[in-house]
Enzyme design. Sequence first.
Site, PDB file in Angstrom:
ATOM      1  N   ASP A   1      15.057 -21.354  22.464  1.00 48.27           N
ATOM      2  CA  ASP A   1      15.778 -20.289  23.151  1.00 48.27           C
ATOM      3  C   ASP A   1      17.253 -20.367  22.791  1.00 48.27           C
ATOM      4  O   ASP A   1      17.844 -21.449  22.754  1.00 48.27           O
ATOM      5  CB  ASP A   1      15.594 -20.419  24.667  1.00 48.27           C
ATOM      6  CG  ASP A   1      16.206 -19.260  25.416  1.00 48.27           C
ATOM      7  OD1 ASP A   1      15.694 -18.136  25.290  1.00 48.27           O
ATOM      8  OD2 ASP A   1      17.206 -19.470  26.135  1.00 48.27           O
TER       9      ASP A   1
ATOM     10  N   ASN B   1      25.728 -10.805  23.944  1.00 48.84           N
ATOM     11  CA  ASN B   1      25.576  -9.349  24.045  1.00 48.84           C
ATOM     12  C   ASN B   1      26.697  -8.720  24.854  1.00 48.84           C
ATOM     13  O   ASN B   1      27.230  -7.665  24.490  1.00 48.84           O
ATOM     14  CB  ASN B   1      24.223  -9.009  24.682  1.00 48.84           C
ATOM     15  CG  ASN B   1      23.064  -9.181  23.719  1.00 48.84           C
ATOM     16  OD1 ASN B   1      23.199  -8.940  22.525  1.00 48.84           O
ATOM     17  ND2 ASN B   1      21.926  -9.595  24.234  1.00 48.84           N
TER      18      ASN B   1
ATOM     19  N   HIS C   1      25.478  -5.407  21.632  1.00 49.96           N
ATOM     20  CA  HIS C   1      24.074  -5.648  21.292  1.00 49.96           C
ATOM     21  C   HIS C   1      23.838  -5.666  19.787  1.00 49.96           C
ATOM     22  O   HIS C   1      22.910  -6.331  19.312  1.00 49.96           O
ATOM     23  CB  HIS C   1      23.186  -4.603  21.962  1.00 49.96           C
ATOM     24  CG  HIS C   1      23.055  -4.795  23.441  1.00 49.96           C
ATOM     25  ND1 HIS C   1      22.158  -5.678  23.992  1.00 49.96           N
ATOM     26  CD2 HIS C   1      23.736  -4.236  24.482  1.00 49.96           C
ATOM     27  CE1 HIS C   1      22.264  -5.649  25.317  1.00 49.96           C
ATOM     28  NE2 HIS C   1      23.205  -4.786  25.638  1.00 49.96           N
TER      29      HIS C   1
ATOM     30  N   ASP D   1      21.832  -8.619  17.982  1.00 57.36           N
ATOM     31  CA  ASP D   1      20.733  -8.480  17.021  1.00 57.36           C
ATOM     32  C   ASP D   1      21.007  -9.287  15.756  1.00 57.36           C
ATOM     33  O   ASP D   1      20.112  -9.933  15.207  1.00 57.36           O
ATOM     34  CB  ASP D   1      20.528  -7.011  16.653  1.00 57.36           C
ATOM     35  CG  ASP D   1      19.909  -6.203  17.783  1.00 57.36           C
ATOM     36  OD1 ASP D   1      19.434  -6.826  18.758  1.00 57.36           O
ATOM     37  OD2 ASP D   1      19.915  -4.961  17.693  1.00 57.36           O
TER      38      ASP D   1
ATOM     39  N   GLU E   1      14.902 -13.496  23.339  1.00 55.56           N
ATOM     40  CA  GLU E   1      15.442 -14.458  22.367  1.00 55.56           C
ATOM     41  C   GLU E   1      14.624 -15.746  22.322  1.00 55.56           C
ATOM     42  O   GLU E   1      15.050 -16.736  21.730  1.00 55.56           O
ATOM     43  CB  GLU E   1      16.901 -14.788  22.695  1.00 55.56           C
ATOM     44  CG  GLU E   1      17.141 -15.557  23.983  1.00 55.56           C
ATOM     45  CD  GLU E   1      17.257 -14.681  25.208  1.00 55.56           C
ATOM     46  OE1 GLU E   1      17.789 -15.172  26.226  1.00 55.56           O
ATOM     47  OE2 GLU E   1      16.822 -13.505  25.167  1.00 55.56           O
TER      48      GLU E   1
END
Length: 247
Positions: free
Chosen positions: A118, A126, A131, A135, A161
């Site tokens: 994780d 973010n 965002h 990504d 994630e």
Amino acid sequence: MMPKINLLPLSQDGLAKILEREKVLFVNMQRSGGEKGVLVMTWIPTDGRPLSDEAMAMAKKNFMTASENLSLFHRMRMLAAYDELTGLYNRRVGKTRLNEEISRSQRRGSPLCAAMLDLDHFKAVNDTFGHQAGDRVLRHVCRVFRECLRAEDILIRYGGEEILAVMPGTELEDARDILERLRESVAEEPLNHKGRCIPVTVSAGAAKLHEAEDGPNDAGSLVALADRRLYMAKQKGRNQVVCFDLE
């Protein structure tokens, strides 16, 4: 006269043999996984007569339709099996692959480990950078994962994630070493986004199939234990790997 359609690797030898034929149509195409190939149609008159212009036009039309359908088929297969953002297996197909590896491990009596990974503080990435940056960070980290893991290891985007790594033929101690190298590699490779450095770290928890007499013996219990140890790594302060239960 029906044309014969073949999907062949794009190689000089293969093309040389194909181009020796009298009548050839071929289209370069991109196959799943980025492998280039050609869709080739050849026809050989059985009665010795050359192909008429009308038959040539019809064969070409059918050929182009076949090539478009094949490209669409590969595209749809990619969408059905892989996560579009990261290129990893999606959760549905990934769970099938995990069950396949568990069955293989049980048949052969070989070890198998699974690790839940994780990204630390991903929400803050973010919120701070947007965002689009998030990504990019996720794609970047998954690339590092692929570089650090072995060819036989399986990576699955399990959710958000969270990434599940399946490591066949691996003891828990070896899995810990692999995950530590992976964790260090991620920490040493921050992402540069529009001139701004985004530091990234990961936490991981790992478990082994049949780790103990009462240990995980199926996909659900194996993933659950790996996820519980991931939570322990988070509690310890993140940027950690936990492969054994903490006292």
